[in-house]
Scaffold this active site. Structure first.
Site, short mmCIF file in Angstrom:
data_model
loop_
_atom_site.label_atom_id
_atom_site.label_comp_id
_atom_site.label_asym_id
_atom_site.label_seq_id
_atom_site.Cartn_x
_atom_site.Cartn_y
_atom_site.Cartn_z
N ARG A 167 0.78 -1.23 0.00
CA ARG A 167 0.00 0.00 0.00
C ARG A 167 0.82 1.29 0.00
NH1 ARG A 167 -5.28 1.63 3.52
NH2 ARG A 167 -3.91 1.31 5.28
N ASP A 168 2.15 1.20 0.06
CA ASP A 168 2.96 2.43 0.00
C ASP A 168 4.29 2.17 -0.71
OD1 ASP A 168 3.33 5.14 0.40
OD2 ASP A 168 4.16 4.91 2.41
N VAL A 169 4.21 1.51 -1.87
CA VAL A 169 5.42 1.24 -2.66
C VAL A 169 5.86 2.57 -3.27
CG1 VAL A 169 6.38 0.02 -4.64
CG2 VAL A 169 4.69 -1.11 -3.17
N THR A 182 1.11 7.34 -0.63
CA THR A 182 1.72 8.61 -0.99
C THR A 182 1.18 9.07 -2.34
OG1 THR A 182 3.71 7.95 0.21
CG2 THR A 182 3.93 9.79 -1.34
#
Length: 200
Positions: free
Chosen positions: A58-60, A100
């Site tokens: 969920r935040d690569v 992000t």
């Protein structure tokens, strides 16, 4: 309570994509190794971590890709990660959008349906960051160049991707490798999750 991590002596990938340090001295084969390392990690999380479950990061993003002394990529920061079932054809988790901006899957932002393809989208942004030698969001631009996911899609569709590829990459990458890498990155950014490639 504390978290103890292996020390990543070469820092995070994002520091090589911003300012005056844009990937100077990092040859294409090393950058490719880093990207394959991230993809392999996501493949493990999505398909191999457990028999009936998968982890969606969920935040690569490039800031969460740490590089050890041998330039092996280590995906970090699992604070937003979610666990989903892996024994179904289409696994999704309904959750408030997080991540992000500039890396987050727009379909996830719209529907709140988080899938493994959401990580694939973010991975596509990271691939374009590496190819273009810049971060996903450059705040001093006030036009289509601000967000890389938008700019890369437009340039790729118009056959003008060469205009935004980093000049150091262009000097060292073979035409076929550039074509294949950019094609994969573009497929990852497809607006429909069904059209995105699997991470493997």
């Amino acid at each position: 309570m504390i978290l103890v991590y292996e020390y990543a002596i070469n820092g995070s990938l994002d520091k090589y994509l911003s300012g005056n340090t844009m990937l100077v001295g990092l040859p294409w084969h090393l950058l490719l190794k880093i990207c394959i390392g991230v993809a392999s990690t996501l493949d493990y999380l999505h398909n191999q971590v457990a028999e009936k479950h998968r982890i969606i990061h969920r935040d690569v993003k490039s800031a969460n890709v740490l590089l050890d002394e041998n330039w092996n990529a280590k995906l970090s920061d699992f604070g937003l990660a979610r666990i989903g079932l892996a024994n179904q054809l289409n696994t999704f988790v309904i959750t408030n959008p997080a991540g992000t901006y500039g890396y987050t899957d727009p379909q996830y932002e719209r529907t709140w349906f988080l899938t493994k393809e959401s990580d694939v989208y973010s991975f596509g942004v990271v691939l374009f960051e590496v190819l273009c030698g810049r971060l996903a969001c450059v705040s001093y631009y006030h036009d289509e160049r601000r967000f890389l996911h938008y700019l890369a899609r437009i340039r790729y569709k118009n056959g003008e991707l060469d205009k935004i590829i980093d000049h150091n990459i262009k000097k060292h990458i073979k035409t076929r490798s550039l074509s294949k890498s950019s094609s994969i990155a573009y497929q990852c950014l497809h607006k429909s999750r069904e059209q995105r490639p699997t991470i493997s």
